[in-house]
Enzyme design. Structure first.
Site, PDB file in Angstrom:
ATOM      1  N   HIS A 157       0.821  -1.216   0.000  1.00 55.63           N
ATOM      2  CA  HIS A 157       0.000   0.000   0.000  1.00 55.63           C
ATOM      3  C   HIS A 157       0.857   1.270   0.000  1.00 55.63           C
ATOM      4  O   HIS A 157       0.338   2.347  -0.236  1.00 55.63           O
ATOM      5  CB  HIS A 157      -0.941  -0.019   1.208  1.00 55.63           C
ATOM      6  CG  HIS A 157      -2.010  -1.073   1.077  1.00 55.63           C
ATOM      7  ND1 HIS A 157      -3.306  -0.787   0.732  1.00 55.63           N
ATOM      8  CD2 HIS A 157      -1.953  -2.423   1.203  1.00 55.63           C
ATOM      9  CE1 HIS A 157      -4.009  -1.905   0.666  1.00 55.63           C
ATOM     10  NE2 HIS A 157      -3.201  -2.918   0.952  1.00 55.63           N
ATOM     11  N   ASP A 364       3.365   9.432  -0.944  1.00 59.51           N
ATOM     12  CA  ASP A 364       2.282   8.578  -0.449  1.00 59.51           C
ATOM     13  C   ASP A 364       1.976   7.493  -1.466  1.00 59.51           C
ATOM     14  O   ASP A 364       2.042   7.746  -2.665  1.00 59.51           O
ATOM     15  CB  ASP A 364       1.018   9.430  -0.235  1.00 59.51           C
ATOM     16  CG  ASP A 364       0.232   8.983   0.984  1.00 59.51           C
ATOM     17  OD1 ASP A 364       0.332   7.797   1.342  1.00 59.51           O
ATOM     18  OD2 ASP A 364      -0.474   9.822   1.566  1.00 59.51           O
TER      19      ASP A 364
HETATM   20  O1  F6P Z   1      -0.077   1.685   3.717  1.00 55.25           O
HETATM   21  C1  F6P Z   1       0.196   2.054   4.951  1.00 55.25           C
HETATM   22  C2  F6P Z   1      -0.872   1.769   5.953  1.00 55.25           C
HETATM   23  O2  F6P Z   1      -1.080   0.417   6.179  1.00 55.25           O
HETATM   24  C3  F6P Z   1      -2.138   2.462   5.547  1.00 55.25           C
HETATM   25  O3  F6P Z   1      -3.039   1.711   4.920  1.00 55.25           O
HETATM   26  C4  F6P Z   1      -2.613   3.097   6.783  1.00 55.25           C
HETATM   27  O4  F6P Z   1      -2.828   4.419   6.454  1.00 55.25           O
HETATM   28  C5  F6P Z   1      -1.495   3.032   7.735  1.00 55.25           C
HETATM   29  O5  F6P Z   1      -0.461   2.344   7.156  1.00 55.25           O
HETATM   30  C6  F6P Z   1      -1.913   2.472   9.070  1.00 55.25           C
HETATM   31  O6  F6P Z   1      -0.893   2.534   9.960  1.00 55.25           O
HETATM   32  P1  F6P Z   1      -1.024   2.060  11.440  1.00 55.25           P
HETATM   33  O7  F6P Z   1      -1.802   0.783  11.396  1.00 55.25           O
HETATM   34  O8  F6P Z   1       0.390   1.869  11.902  1.00 55.25           O
HETATM   35  O9  F6P Z   1      -1.709   3.153  12.156  1.00 55.25           O
END
Ligand code: F6P
Length: 486
Positions: A157, A364
Site C-alpha cells: 500500500h 504517499d
Molecule cells: O499503507 C500504509 C498503511 O497500512 C495504511 O493503509 C494506513 O494508512 C497506515 O499504514 C496504518 O498505519 P497504522 O496501522 O500503523 O496506524
C-alpha cells in the site's frame, strides 16, 4: 476459492467507528462482501510460547474476521521497531529517519513466522492467501517453508523507493529475496513497480521478462493495481451525513466563510508542516483572505511511541498555535486543529462542506482521502482538490490542482487559486476526476488482483518446478516494465 486476506490492522464492520488509515477502511466493504477470512492483529499481545496462536473470531459479512494476539516479546520490535522505524521511513524515502537494530529485525521475522503458523488453521485445499503491506514482506516465504503450495499474493500500500534508499534498510537483500516467494506482487503505481524491478535486476541480478521475475522460488509476477474507492457509496454517504450533528455544527459555525480541509494520520510523510506553512504564507501574502477561509486540519495520532512521531506532534502543535496567534482575531480562528479520528460517514459530510481539499503528502502510496474528497462533492457546486504530485492518486486525479509539497509559495498560490476558481472550471475538473474514480473502483481492484493471482499460479504450474534453496543469482537482462492491470 477460499480467500484468506492478511493485514496487520483490520477493521470491524461498524460504520460509525473512527477509522485510522486507508488500508483497513478500504478493505472492509470488499472483504465483507467477498466472504473472505480477514486475519490481522488484535492490537493485544500475549506472553509465553503459544502452542496455538490465540484468535478472536467474529462474523464479517459473508466471511469472518480473525484477530490474533501477537507475541509480547516481539511485538514492539516488529511494529514500532522494524516495520515502522526502518521499513516505513525507507519506503517513504526518508533514509534519515531509518532506525533499526538486529533485535528489531529478528522480532519482525518472528512475527512473520508466527503469522504463517497461525494462518495454517485457515488453510484448505482451495485456499488463496492475499497478504497486505510492509508488515509482512516475509510472510509468503514463511508459508512456503511450512509447505504451503497454494497461491500467495502480496500488495504493497506504500510507495517502493529508489534502489539506493531500500539499500539503507538492514537485511534488505534477504527481505526482497523472501518477497519472491509470492506468486504475485502488486504496487500502487508504475514508478513503484519500476523501482522494485530495478532493484531485482541491478542488486539481485535477476532476470525480469514482461513483468515476471525468475528466482530460486520460481516465477513471480509483478504488476500495478492502483487501489480505488466506491465513489457512488461515498457520494451517498456524504449527502446523508449533512444532517449529522458534527457536520451541521461545523456548517453553522462557518458563517459564510469558506473551508479548506485536510485529513491525515499524524505522519511525517503527509507533509503537514509544509501545508501549515503554505496557509501561513497565503494569509501573509493575501491578507484579504483572512476571515474568508479557514482550515480544518484533522490529524489522527498514530505510532506515538516512535520518537519521530512524538517530535512531529509537538512541532505541528507549536506551528499551528503560532500561525493562529499571528493571523487570528477575537472572533476568528484560522486553523481548527483536531487530534482525533472520525467515522467514514462523518468524514464524507465534512469533505462535502469544504470548498477545498488539501492532500499534500511528501510521498504517499495512493492517498485515498484525495479520492474520497472528490467523491463527496456536490456535483452542482464541487470543491477543488489541491493534490501533491507525489501522492499515488496524482496519476489518476490529474485534473486536481497538482502541487509540489516542498514549494510553500506554490502551494499557497494553488490554495488561493482553488478558492477563487469559477464554477465551470470546478465542474470540468471534478467531472474528469469522477470519471476516473468510477472506472477504477475498489471492487474492480479487488477482483483484478484476485484474478491475476489465480492466473499467476496457473502460469507457475506450467513453468519449471521450484529450484532448491541456493544463493544462485540469475544473469542480468535489459530493463523491462511490470504489467499493468486497468
Ligand atoms: O499503507 C500504509 C498503511 O497500512 C495504511 O493503509 C494506513 O494508512 C497506515 O499504514 C496504518 O498505519 P497504522 O496501522 O500503523 O496506524
Amino acid at each position: 476459492m477460499n480467500l484468506v486476506v492478511v493485514s496487520n490492522r483490520v477493521a470491524r464492520g461498524m460504520a460509525n467507528e473512527p477509522m485510522t488509515g486507508g488500508l483497513a477502511a478500504a478493505l472492509l466493504p470488499v472483504v465483507e462482501k467477498s466472504g473472505a477470512i480477514w486475519v490481522g492483529s488484535s492490537g493485544r499481545v500475549r506472553d509465553g510460547a503459544q502452542k496455538e496462536p490465540f484468535a478472536e473470531i467474529e462474523a464479517l459479512g459473508a466471511g469472518a474476521l480473525a484477530m490474533l494476539d501477537l507475541p509480547a516479546a516481539h511485538y514492539g520490535g516488529y511494529y514500532e521497531g522494524f516495520a515502522n522505524s526502518a521499513l516505513w521511513p525507507a519506503l517513504h524515502s526518508r533514509s534519515d529517519l531509518i532506525r533499526a537494530s538486529q533485535e528489531d529485525y529478528l522480532s519482525y521475522r518472528e512475527v512473520n513466522a508466527f503469522m504463517a503458523r497461525a494462518l495454517l488453521r485457515f488453510q484448505k485445499q482451495d485456499t488463496t492467501f492475499w497478504v497486505q503491506d510492509y508488515h509482512f514482506l516475509a510472510l509468503g516465504a514463511e508459508l512456503r517453508e511450512l509447505g504451503v503450495t497454494q497461491p500467495i499474493g502480496f500488495f504493497l500500500h506504500t510507495p517502493w523507493p529508489a534502489r539506493a534508499v531500500i539499500g539503507g534498510v538492514p537485511h534488505h537483500r534477504r527481505l526482497v529475496e523472501a518477497m519472491l516467494a509470492y506468486d504475485l506482487i502488486g504496487f500502487q503505481t508504475q514508478d513503484d513497480c519500476e523501482n522494485f524491478l530495478g532493484y531485482l535486476m541491478a542488486d539481485l541480478g535477476l532476470k525480469v521478462e514482461s513483468g515476471v521475475v525468475t528466482s530460486r522460488h520460481g516465477q513471480t509476477r509483478v504488476a500495478v493495481f492502483p487501489i480505488g474507492i466506491d465513489p457512488e457509496k461515498f457520494a451517498q454517504q456524504s449527502i446523508k451525513a449533512v444532517s449529522h450533528p458534527d457536520v451541521s455544527r461545523l456548517r453553522r459555525s462557518l458563517n459564510g466563510e469558506k473551508l479548506a480541509i485536510g485529513v491525515d494520520r499524524l505522519d511525517y510523510s503527509k507533509g503537514l508542516v509544509n501545508r501549515i506553512c503554505a496557509f501561513d504564507q497565503m494569509w501573509t501574502a493575501q491578507p484579504a483572505l483572512a476571515r474568508t477561509v479557514s482550515l480544518l486540519q484533522i490529524a489522527t495520532p498514530s505510532r506515538g511511541g516512535i520518537e519521530a512521531y512524538g517530535n512531529l506532534q509537538s512541532d505541528l502543535a507549536k506551528l499551528i498555535s503560532d500561525v493562529n496567534g499571528r493571523h487570528g482575531e477575537v472572533d476568528w480562528t484560522p486553523i481548527r486543529y483536531l487530534n482525533k479520528g472520525f467515522s467514514q460517514t462523518v468524514l464524507a459530510g465534512l469533505y462535502r462542506t469544504a470548498q477545498v481539499g488539501v492532500v499534500t503528502p511528501l510521498h504517499d502510496g495512493m492517498n485515498l482521502v484525495a479520492k474520497e474528497y472528490v467523491a463527496a462533492q456536490n456535483p452542482a457546486d464541487p470543491g477543488v482538490l489541491v493534490l501533491s504530485k507525489f501522492a499515488g492518486a496524482a496519476n489518476e486525479l490529474d485534473t486536481a490542482l497538482l502541487v509540489n509539497p516542498h514549494d510553500i509559495d506554490g502551494m499557497a498560490r494553488a490554495i488561493a487559486t482553488a478558492l477563487s476558481m469559477p464554477l465551470l472550471e470546478r465542474r470540468m475538473r471534478w467531472e474528469a476526476m469522477m470519471k476516473k474514480l468510477r472506472s477504477s473502483t475498489i471492487q474492480q481492484w479487488f477482483a483484478d488482483f484476485v484474478d491475476a493471482l489465480q492466473e499467476a499460479q496457473l502460469d507457475k504450474g506450467a513453468s519449471a518446478p521450484l529450484i532448491a534453496e541456493s544463493p544462485t543469482l540469475w544473469p542480468r537482462r535489459s530493463a523491462n516494465g511490470g504489467m499493468r492491470y486497468h
